[in-house]
Design a protein around this motif. Structure first.
Motif, PDB file in Angstrom:
ATOM      1  N   LEU A 108      13.904   9.668  -4.692  1.00  0.00           N
ATOM      2  CA  LEU A 108      12.786  10.335  -5.350  1.00  0.00           C
ATOM      3  C   LEU A 108      12.699  10.029  -6.838  1.00  0.00           C
ATOM      4  O   LEU A 108      11.678  10.284  -7.464  1.00  0.00           O
ATOM      5  N   SER A 109      13.747   9.501  -7.432  1.00  0.00           N
ATOM      6  CA  SER A 109      13.728   9.230  -8.866  1.00  0.00           C
ATOM      7  C   SER A 109      13.845   7.741  -9.177  1.00  0.00           C
ATOM      8  O   SER A 109      14.162   7.369 -10.291  1.00  0.00           O
ATOM      9  N   SER A 110      13.555   6.885  -8.201  1.00  0.00           N
ATOM     10  CA  SER A 110      13.739   5.455  -8.403  1.00  0.00           C
ATOM     11  C   SER A 110      12.507   4.694  -7.941  1.00  0.00           C
ATOM     12  O   SER A 110      12.218   4.646  -6.745  1.00  0.00           O
ATOM     13  N   LEU A 111      11.763   4.102  -8.880  1.00  0.00           N
ATOM     14  CA  LEU A 111      10.606   3.308  -8.503  1.00  0.00           C
ATOM     15  C   LEU A 111      11.019   1.967  -7.894  1.00  0.00           C
ATOM     16  O   LEU A 111      10.352   1.459  -6.997  1.00  0.00           O
ATOM     17  N   LYS A 112      12.130   1.411  -8.370  1.00  0.00           N
ATOM     18  CA  LYS A 112      12.591   0.152  -7.784  1.00  0.00           C
ATOM     19  C   LYS A 112      13.079   0.364  -6.356  1.00  0.00           C
ATOM     20  O   LYS A 112      12.786  -0.417  -5.456  1.00  0.00           O
ATOM     21  N   GLY A 113      13.840   1.448  -6.152  1.00  0.00           N
ATOM     22  CA  GLY A 113      14.267   1.757  -4.790  1.00  0.00           C
ATOM     23  C   GLY A 113      13.100   2.073  -3.884  1.00  0.00           C
ATOM     24  O   GLY A 113      13.081   1.697  -2.715  1.00  0.00           O
ATOM     25  N   THR A 114      12.086   2.756  -4.423  1.00  0.00           N
ATOM     26  CA  THR A 114      10.893   3.062  -3.637  1.00  0.00           C
ATOM     27  C   THR A 114      10.172   1.787  -3.238  1.00  0.00           C
ATOM     28  O   THR A 114       9.660   1.669  -2.117  1.00  0.00           O
ATOM     29  N   ALA A 115      10.105   0.809  -4.148  1.00  0.00           N
ATOM     30  CA  ALA A 115       9.442  -0.462  -3.834  1.00  0.00           C
ATOM     31  C   ALA A 115      10.147  -1.173  -2.680  1.00  0.00           C
ATOM     32  O   ALA A 115       9.502  -1.649  -1.732  1.00  0.00           O
ATOM     33  N   ALA A 142       9.549   0.727   0.533  1.00  0.00           N
ATOM     34  CA  ALA A 142       8.175   0.577   1.020  1.00  0.00           C
ATOM     35  C   ALA A 142       7.998  -0.741   1.758  1.00  0.00           C
ATOM     36  O   ALA A 142       7.355  -0.797   2.816  1.00  0.00           O
ATOM     37  N   LEU A 143       8.563  -1.816   1.207  1.00  0.00           N
ATOM     38  CA  LEU A 143       8.451  -3.112   1.881  1.00  0.00           C
ATOM     39  C   LEU A 143       9.190  -3.094   3.223  1.00  0.00           C
ATOM     40  O   LEU A 143       8.705  -3.646   4.215  1.00  0.00           O
ATOM     41  N   CYS A 144      10.354  -2.461   3.252  1.00  0.00           N
ATOM     42  CA  CYS A 144      11.105  -2.380   4.514  1.00  0.00           C
ATOM     43  C   CYS A 144      10.342  -1.562   5.560  1.00  0.00           C
ATOM     44  O   CYS A 144      10.258  -1.957   6.731  1.00  0.00           O
ATOM     45  N   VAL A 145       9.783  -0.415   5.137  1.00  0.00           N
ATOM     46  CA  VAL A 145       9.032   0.413   6.077  1.00  0.00           C
ATOM     47  C   VAL A 145       7.796  -0.317   6.565  1.00  0.00           C
ATOM     48  O   VAL A 145       7.439  -0.249   7.744  1.00  0.00           O
ATOM     49  N   GLY A 146       7.130  -1.046   5.654  1.00  0.00           N
ATOM     50  CA  GLY A 146       5.969  -1.828   6.071  1.00  0.00           C
ATOM     51  C   GLY A 146       6.319  -2.866   7.126  1.00  0.00           C
ATOM     52  O   GLY A 146       5.578  -3.052   8.097  1.00  0.00           O
ATOM     53  N   GLU A 147       7.446  -3.522   6.956  1.00  0.00           N
ATOM     54  CA  GLU A 147       7.854  -4.527   7.944  1.00  0.00           C
ATOM     55  C   GLU A 147       8.243  -3.883   9.277  1.00  0.00           C
ATOM     56  O   GLU A 147       7.954  -4.415  10.350  1.00  0.00           O
ATOM     57  N   VAL A 148       8.917  -2.731   9.213  1.00  0.00           N
ATOM     58  CA  VAL A 148       9.263  -2.033  10.454  1.00  0.00           C
ATOM     59  C   VAL A 148       8.002  -1.617  11.207  1.00  0.00           C
ATOM     60  O   VAL A 148       7.926  -1.718  12.435  1.00  0.00           O
ATOM     61  N   LEU A 184       6.760   9.843   2.846  1.00  0.00           N
ATOM     62  CA  LEU A 184       7.973  10.650   2.755  1.00  0.00           C
ATOM     63  C   LEU A 184       9.200   9.841   3.169  1.00  0.00           C
ATOM     64  O   LEU A 184      10.266   9.935   2.537  1.00  0.00           O
ATOM     65  N   VAL A 185       9.061   9.043   4.219  1.00  0.00           N
ATOM     66  CA  VAL A 185      10.163   8.182   4.628  1.00  0.00           C
ATOM     67  C   VAL A 185      10.524   7.219   3.497  1.00  0.00           C
ATOM     68  O   VAL A 185      11.709   6.998   3.183  1.00  0.00           O
ATOM     69  N   VAL A 186       9.512   6.665   2.847  1.00  0.00           N
ATOM     70  CA  VAL A 186       9.746   5.692   1.775  1.00  0.00           C
ATOM     71  C   VAL A 186      10.491   6.335   0.609  1.00  0.00           C
ATOM     72  O   VAL A 186      11.493   5.785   0.116  1.00  0.00           O
ATOM     73  N   VAL A 187      10.028   7.500   0.147  1.00  0.00           N
ATOM     74  CA  VAL A 187      10.676   8.100  -1.029  1.00  0.00           C
ATOM     75  C   VAL A 187      12.072   8.599  -0.687  1.00  0.00           C
ATOM     76  O   VAL A 187      12.950   8.647  -1.558  1.00  0.00           O
ATOM     77  N   VAL A 188      12.301   8.972   0.571  1.00  0.00           N
ATOM     78  CA  VAL A 188      13.651   9.381   0.959  1.00  0.00           C
ATOM     79  C   VAL A 188      14.586   8.182   0.956  1.00  0.00           C
ATOM     80  O   VAL A 188      15.702   8.231   0.422  1.00  0.00           O
ATOM     81  N   LEU A 189      14.134   7.070   1.551  1.00  0.00           N
ATOM     82  CA  LEU A 189      14.985   5.887   1.618  1.00  0.00           C
ATOM     83  C   LEU A 189      15.191   5.268   0.241  1.00  0.00           C
ATOM     84  O   LEU A 189      16.278   4.785  -0.080  1.00  0.00           O
ATOM     85  N   GLY A 190      14.146   5.276  -0.593  1.00  0.00           N
ATOM     86  CA  GLY A 190      14.243   4.632  -1.894  1.00  0.00           C
ATOM     87  C   GLY A 190      14.765   5.528  -2.985  1.00  0.00           C
ATOM     88  O   GLY A 190      15.227   5.037  -4.021  1.00  0.00           O
ATOM     89  N   LEU A 239       0.830  -1.207   0.000  1.00  0.00           N
ATOM     90  CA  LEU A 239       0.000   0.000   0.000  1.00  0.00           C
ATOM     91  C   LEU A 239       0.868   1.262   0.000  1.00  0.00           C
ATOM     92  O   LEU A 239       0.591   2.225  -0.713  1.00  0.00           O
ATOM     93  N   LEU A 240       1.912   1.238   0.815  1.00  0.00           N
ATOM     94  CA  LEU A 240       2.812   2.397   0.844  1.00  0.00           C
ATOM     95  C   LEU A 240       3.488   2.617  -0.504  1.00  0.00           C
ATOM     96  O   LEU A 240       3.742   3.754  -0.906  1.00  0.00           O
ATOM     97  N   TYR A 241       3.732   1.534  -1.225  1.00  0.00           N
ATOM     98  CA  TYR A 241       4.358   1.688  -2.540  1.00  0.00           C
ATOM     99  C   TYR A 241       3.412   2.370  -3.524  1.00  0.00           C
ATOM    100  O   TYR A 241       3.838   3.183  -4.351  1.00  0.00           O
ATOM    101  N   LEU A 242       2.112   2.043  -3.442  1.00  0.00           N
ATOM    102  CA  LEU A 242       1.150   2.744  -4.284  1.00  0.00           C
ATOM    103  C   LEU A 242       1.191   4.247  -4.034  1.00  0.00           C
ATOM    104  O   LEU A 242       1.160   5.061  -4.955  1.00  0.00           O
ATOM    105  N   ILE A 243       1.252   4.618  -2.736  1.00  0.00           N
ATOM    106  CA  ILE A 243       1.241   6.040  -2.369  1.00  0.00           C
ATOM    107  C   ILE A 243       2.571   6.696  -2.732  1.00  0.00           C
ATOM    108  O   ILE A 243       2.614   7.735  -3.407  1.00  0.00           O
ATOM    109  N   ALA A 244       3.670   6.099  -2.267  1.00  0.00           N
ATOM    110  CA  ALA A 244       4.984   6.708  -2.457  1.00  0.00           C
ATOM    111  C   ALA A 244       5.424   6.648  -3.913  1.00  0.00           C
ATOM    112  O   ALA A 244       6.159   7.532  -4.376  1.00  0.00           O
ATOM    113  N   GLY A 245       5.003   5.618  -4.654  1.00  0.00           N
ATOM    114  CA  GLY A 245       5.355   5.553  -6.068  1.00  0.00           C
ATOM    115  C   GLY A 245       4.783   6.730  -6.835  1.00  0.00           C
ATOM    116  O   GLY A 245       5.458   7.343  -7.672  1.00  0.00           O
ATOM    117  N   GLY A 246       3.519   7.056  -6.540  1.00  0.00           N
ATOM    118  CA  GLY A 246       2.933   8.232  -7.175  1.00  0.00           C
ATOM    119  C   GLY A 246       3.632   9.512  -6.769  1.00  0.00           C
ATOM    120  O   GLY A 246       3.836  10.422  -7.576  1.00  0.00           O
TER     121      GLY A 246
END
Length: 637
Positions: free
Chosen positions: A236-243, A246-252, A228-234, A19-26
């Motif tokens: 802002l210009s990387s959808l693969k990094g964002t994915a 997002a999975l790491c943040v979801g698990e945390v 915001l945490v997701v796009v910073v960690l992944g 779910l976070l990837y849907l939001i942060a990817g956009g």
């Protein structure tokens, strides 16, 4: 048993991360294509969650209808935001942040009024509202279906991005919008479509993920901060990094909280700040002057002859208030001080309470003015040193130390200490990176205050109801005396700061804001000047936080969060960004809207504040261009 106990939160983390990837990817696509920092994304998620809950009635058809309604509403809001932010793209991230934050406040205020501020129940179809066996444990079926549905949406989105003409246009808009315009295609149309698609993804995530993300008043704030945490960690210009992020943040957020509930929240914002600092250092501007010999610091600070000649020539005209031109300003200031001093005889107790809050917030806004307006580095974390000063004051009061000058000294010292401790994180950051790091610091401070229960009272806060004394042995101040005490402290701090900024330190800050590379090349220790500015601004914010506790008699972790920082930044922007007096006036307007006009109006204060944020963002005259992504938003890094 231990594996089974960890399996449930791990599966929850997978659904949450998708779910976070849907939001942060956009969010990442909107920034990568159009350079728009959309802080209304949390409100778009809340909008989708609200519509999904309202439409749901326990049938599959209405569940799908709710998902479509949420996606459509999110897309519509994204298109509106595209129109609002189009004139702001070349003005930098600060106007965008203010305008989109204001739009988000308006959306959430509307939702809160519609729902009564209550959590909305989501009625799932009976066929999906039960548990199934997964690896020996019972797990809700809807969450498995949700994860599968989100994977399908992500797959379709990536297919469109990589294999369709629309995807080609998106990548072209990110790489070379001028070339796209030369082919007869308006980049603004692609930008609007991308913002609508990003909003649609956020609304869809909210409508489908209501049972996971929640449908209450805090849904939008949580979604915004985590995205915001997701796009910073992944990136802002990387959808693969964002994915991956997002999975790491979801698990945390799920597995981490279940295994280490007191540590997990710190991990997110600490990791966010660390990644941003590493990137800021990696992208540090070249041309840093060599180290100066011992004993030459003073000469480096006052060598104004090496400030760019254009800036030096303008300083006497810009900063001096002398002669006939300055008399009206001084006369107006003297009249305003006289009116404020006479307020206890002219105004009601309620108005005096508003004025006290405005004076305290005004100092925090003044600290934001020093950093954002004079130094030119946008900051969304001045509430952190303000809270440090507030807690220092409250602790002194709870331990029987009621002497006002002692409280003010402790508040300023605490604010300066926190600012100095966090300066290494901020010194090399500029633009959106500085905004993000300061936001992370603000949230880390709020989390620390919430968890240090023995010292801060935790989420219940600290009460400091005793009125201060002017000196040892003197009686506590009366209500009028308290107001004059706050007025004198605020005016003294503002005047002292203004006098400093009218001389060499202020000239150096103007030089860094307008021509930082030339300041570095001319031998000025820019890094040390920035560090000193952050520390001094922290002392000013700490003083404001101490006065706020003195005025209100209470402080809680909410006073350290990003929302409080946003109010201070708004007041600074309303006050023309570089004016200390303007910051005080802006604080008065913010307090009047939040605590004054909303009382007479009878509606939510967020509506008035949202309108203020939106108008302030649209009217900010910052001209620094927004940094564009260095790679397309489809690359891995």
């Amino acid at each position: 048993m231990a594996v089974h106990a960890a399996l449930l939160p791990a599966l929850d983390g997978l659904a949450y991360g998708l779910l976070l990837y849907l939001i942060a990817g956009g969010l990442a696509l909107a920034y990568g294509v159009g350079g728009v920092l959309n802080l209304a994304v949390g409100a778009q998620v809340a909008l989708g969650a609200y519509l999904g809950a309202q439409v749901s009635d326990g049938t599959v058809a209405n569940l799908l209808l709710g998902a479509g309604a949420g996606a459509a509403a999110g897309a519509a809001s994204g298109a509106v935001l595209a129109g609002l932010t189009a004139p702001l793209i070349r003005r930098g991230q600060l106007p965008q942040a203010l305008a989109t934050w204001g739009a988000g406040l308006l959306i959430t205020a509307t939702l809160s009024a519609s729902s009564g501020g209550q959590e909305q129940p989501v009625r799932l179809p009976p066929g999906l509202d039960h548990a199934v066996q997964v690896l020996g444990v019972r797990y809700p079926l809807y969450r498995l279906v949700l994860a599968a549905a989100v994977l399908v949406v992500i797959g379709v989105g990536l297919l469109v991005l990589h294999r369709s003409r629309a995807g080609v246009l998106v990548r072209a808009a990110a790489d070379d919008p001028q070339l796209l315009a030369g082919l007869g295609i308006r980049p603004s149309a692609v930008h609007t479509g991308m913002m609508a698609a990003a909003g649609g993804l956020a609304g869809l995530a909210g409508s489908l993920g209501g049972p996971v993300l929640g449908t209450g008043p805090g849904t939008g704030d949580t979604a915004l901060l985590l995205s915001l945490v997701v796009v910073v960690l992944g990136g802002l210009s990387s959808l693969k990094g964002t994915a991956l992020a997002a999975l790491c943040v979801g698990e945390v957020q799920t597995l981490g909280v279940s295994l280490a509930p007191s540590l997990a929240p710190y991990l997110l914002y600490a990791a966010m700040a660390l990644v941003l600092v590493v990137r800021a250092l990696h992208q540090r501007p070249t041309g840093e002057a060599p180290r100066l010999a011992p004993g030459s610091v003073r000469s480096a600070v006052v060598r104004l002859g090496e400030v760019p000649a254009r800036l030096t020539a303008r300083l006497p005209r810009v900063l001096a208030l002398r002669g006939a031109a300055g008399r009206p300003v001084l006369a107006a200031a003297a009249a305003a001080v006289a009116v404020l001093a006479a307020a206890p005889w002219l105004a009601s107790d309620w108005v005096l309470t508003l004025l006290q809050g405005a004076l305290a917030l005004g100092l925090v806004a003044a600290s934001a003015t020093v950093v954002t307006g004079r130094l030119g580095i946008p900051a969304l974390g001045q509430a952190a040193p303000a809270a440090a000063g507030g807690y220092a004051t409250a602790l002194l009061v709870t331990h029987g130390q009621e002497v006002g000058p002692l409280q003010l000294t402790a508040a300023a010292a605490a604010g300066a200490a926190l600012a100095l401790a966090t300066t290494p994180l901020l010194a090399a950051a500029r633009g959106a990176t500085a905004l993000m790091i300061s936001l992370a610091i603000s949230e880390l401070t709020a989390l620390a205050a919430a968890h240090a229960t023995a010292l801060t009272g935790g989420s219940n806060g600290l009460s400091a109801l005793a009125a201060p004394r002017l000196w040892w042995g003197l009686p506590p101040l009366s209500d009028r005396g308290l107001y004059w005490y706050l007025l004198a402290a605020a005016l003294a701090a503002t005047t002292a700061t203004a006098l400093v900024l009218r001389r060499a330190p202020g000239w150096l800050l103007d030089g860094i804001r307008q021509a930082e590379p030339r300041m570095r090349a001319s031998g000025h220790p820019v890094a040390r000047i920035v560090a000193a500015t952050y520390t001094a601004a922290g002392a000013l914010a700490g003083l404001g936080g101490g006065l706020l506790v003195t005025a209100n008699g209470f402080i809680s972790p909410d006073d350290a969060g990003y929302a409080a920082s946003a109010l201070a930044l708004l007041a600074a922007v309303i006050g023309a960004s570089r004016s200390l007096i303007g910051a005080l006036i802006g604080a008065g307007l913010v307090i009047a809207c939040r605590d004054g006009l909303s009382t007479f109006w009878g509606g939510s204060s967020n509506v008035l504040l949202g309108a203020l944020f939106l108008v302030a963002g649209l009217l900010v005259t910052t001209r620094s261009p927004a940094p564009r992504a260095t790679s397309t938003p489809t690359e891995a890094s």
